[in-house]
Design an enzyme around this catalytic site. Structure first.
Site, PDB file in Angstrom:
ATOM      1  N   HIS A  58      32.929  37.632  46.485  1.00  0.00           N
ATOM      2  CA  HIS A  58      33.420  37.113  47.771  1.00  0.00           C
ATOM      3  C   HIS A  58      33.605  38.297  48.720  1.00  0.00           C
ATOM      4  CE1 HIS A  58      34.108  33.000  46.311  1.00  0.00           C
ATOM      5  NE2 HIS A  58      34.454  33.571  45.178  1.00  0.00           N
ATOM      6  N   LEU A  59      32.737  38.382  49.717  1.00  0.00           N
ATOM      7  CA  LEU A  59      32.824  39.492  50.676  1.00  0.00           C
ATOM      8  C   LEU A  59      33.649  39.118  51.899  1.00  0.00           C
ATOM      9  CD1 LEU A  59      29.177  40.944  50.496  1.00  0.00           C
ATOM     10  CD2 LEU A  59      31.255  41.863  49.450  1.00  0.00           C
ATOM     11  N   ASP A 303      33.439  37.537  40.199  1.00  0.00           N
ATOM     12  CA  ASP A 303      34.278  36.651  41.021  1.00  0.00           C
ATOM     13  C   ASP A 303      35.303  37.478  41.809  1.00  0.00           C
ATOM     14  OD1 ASP A 303      35.240  34.438  42.300  1.00  0.00           O
ATOM     15  OD2 ASP A 303      36.163  33.519  40.535  1.00  0.00           O
TER      16      ASP A 303
END
Ligand SMILES: [Zn+2]
Length: 428
Positions: A58-59, A303
């Protein structure tokens, strides 16, 4: 372009040799190499792996740049030994159009710390009602191949079936966040002894397993590819094993935290341990390790889920779910899989580079360390150890569950197409 002569490296933990990286490729392998003008890296005792590939990052950009950006997230990736990451679609706006995925892809190219492969949303706005324009995302320059509503489950069976059918046209894969929504309403932690003791809403294993079983059957029925995100229960491992035994095209990933941490940590009520799917029992952890070791689980995926302090410094029920993972993944895997004798370094390369690259159809990554291959290489020092200090991490957020823990193995260098993104443990 610089060239690098890596002296005395042990490819996949094998016998020492030299590696010459030039013109973006591995140009020579052998003992006693020399090369005029090349930067010489004294790599005695360091292990060379193909650059790691993360299927689940998740950026946070666009929309939550206070938590992470493409720049800081890919810096954390490079420092963790990754040369490519898949950027999850639950941004704001959601990555459900060619425009958004192309923007994220271009930012990755611009910063150059790691290749960013955007994941496209399966449904418009991750709302689970209507399929997004999967074909347009696949055809745009970002070339999306992995689609996921991660954070949410595609729980509607008809929609899931259509998505699986749709992606066949361009060799895509649906990466499912397996969580039956009705069975997890109000859920706060794993359902079991600990949730009963602590009085927190339970998240039953069956909520994950029921979706995985259904999706394996759907994928088989339409002859498509399914990837299961962050498998967290012993029963899920059994189901994946069963689907593979049928010859179905089903793959799965496990996170480092589900390989190490258990739901007993929730007794602290410290939201640093709040994550989706939740931490499970010691028996689940053992089954996940065994499943990864025997190849039932294809990949380790981080994740990596950055959250700002205010989302974690609050009571358990109000806290956000998620943990940082990019800079600690390889060390956790060394501790729980390699140092325990469950897996070799060659198998680590398979689960953290080769197979994730294949699942994501990432060209140029996950290749064997051989002459002519793109020079995506990670050098690690397995004999070193480090203590995790949240403020020293490259991420914009601090929510690591490993703070103050001492972990084995450090990333000495990362090369992306022959360019050093990390050298001597620091960003190059
Ligand atoms: Zn998820």
């Amino acid at each position: 372009m610089s060239s690098y002569l890596l002296r005395g490296v042990r490819p996949l933990g094998g016998e020492p040799t030299d590696l010459l990286l030039a013109d973006g490729r591995i140009s020579e392998i052998g003992c006693g190499l020399s090369a005029t003008g090349a930067h010489v890296v004294d790599a005695d005792g360091l292990i060379a792996l193909p650059g790691l590939v993360d299927l689940h990052t998740h950026l946070r950009e666009p929309g939550r740049e206070d938590a992470e950006t493409v720049e800081t997230g890919t810096q954390a990736a490079a420092l963790g030994g990754f040369t490519a990451v898949h950027a999850m679609a639950n941004t704001s706006p959601v990555a459900d159009t060619a425009g958004v995925v192309e923007q994220v892809w271009r930012l990755g190219q611009q910063y150059g710390h790691a290749d960013v492969r955007p994941v496209g949303a399966v449904t418009v706005g991750i709302a689970g009602e209507q399929l997004a324009e999967l074909g347009a995302m696949a055809d745009c320059p970002a070339g999306v191949r992995v689609f996921s509503d991660d954070g949410h489950c595609v729980s509607d069976a008809v929609l899931m079936r259509r998505a699986l059918e749709y992606v066949k046209a361009f060799d895509g894969v649906i990466a499912q966040h397996a969580q039956e929504p009705r069975l997890t309403e109000g859920a706060q932690m794993n359902e079991g002894e600990m949730s009963a003791v602590l009085g927190l809403g339970g998240w039953p294993a069956v909520a994950e397993e029921a979706i995985i079983a259904r999706d394996c059957l759907l994928a088989a029925h339409v002859g498509s590819r399914l990837h299961v995100c962050h498998v967290s229960t012993a029963g899920s491992v059994e189901l994946i094993r069963w689907a593979k035994s049928k010859g179905w095209d089903v793959t799965a990933e496990v996170t480092p935290h589900h390989l190490l941490l258990t739901d007993e940590l929730v007794a602290s009520y410290d939201p640093i341990y709040k994550v989706n799917p939740p931490l499970r029992t010691a028996a689940d952890v053992e089954a996940l390790r065994a499943g990864l070791a025997d190849g039932t689980i294809d990949a380790v995926a981080t994740d990596h889920a950055p959250h700002p302090d205010e989302a974690k410094d609050c009571e358990w029920a109000a806290a956000a779910m998620g943990m940082l993972g990019l800079q600690t993944a390889l060390s956790v895997v060394q501790q729980v899989m390699v140092d325990t004798g469950l897996m070799s370094w060659a198998e680590v390369a398979d689960r953290m580079s080769t197979r994730p690259a294949r699942i994501g159809r990432v060209d140029g990554h996950g290749r064997a360390l051989e002459v002519g291959a793109p020079a995506n290489v990670t050098l690690i020092d397995p004999s070193a150890s480090w203590t995790v200090e949240p403020h020293a991490l490259a991420s914009k957020s601090r929510n690591t569950p490993y703070r103050t823990m001492t972990l084995p193995g450090t990333v000495y260098a990362t090369f992306l197409r022959g360019n050093a993104t990390v050298l001597d443990g620091k960003l190059a």
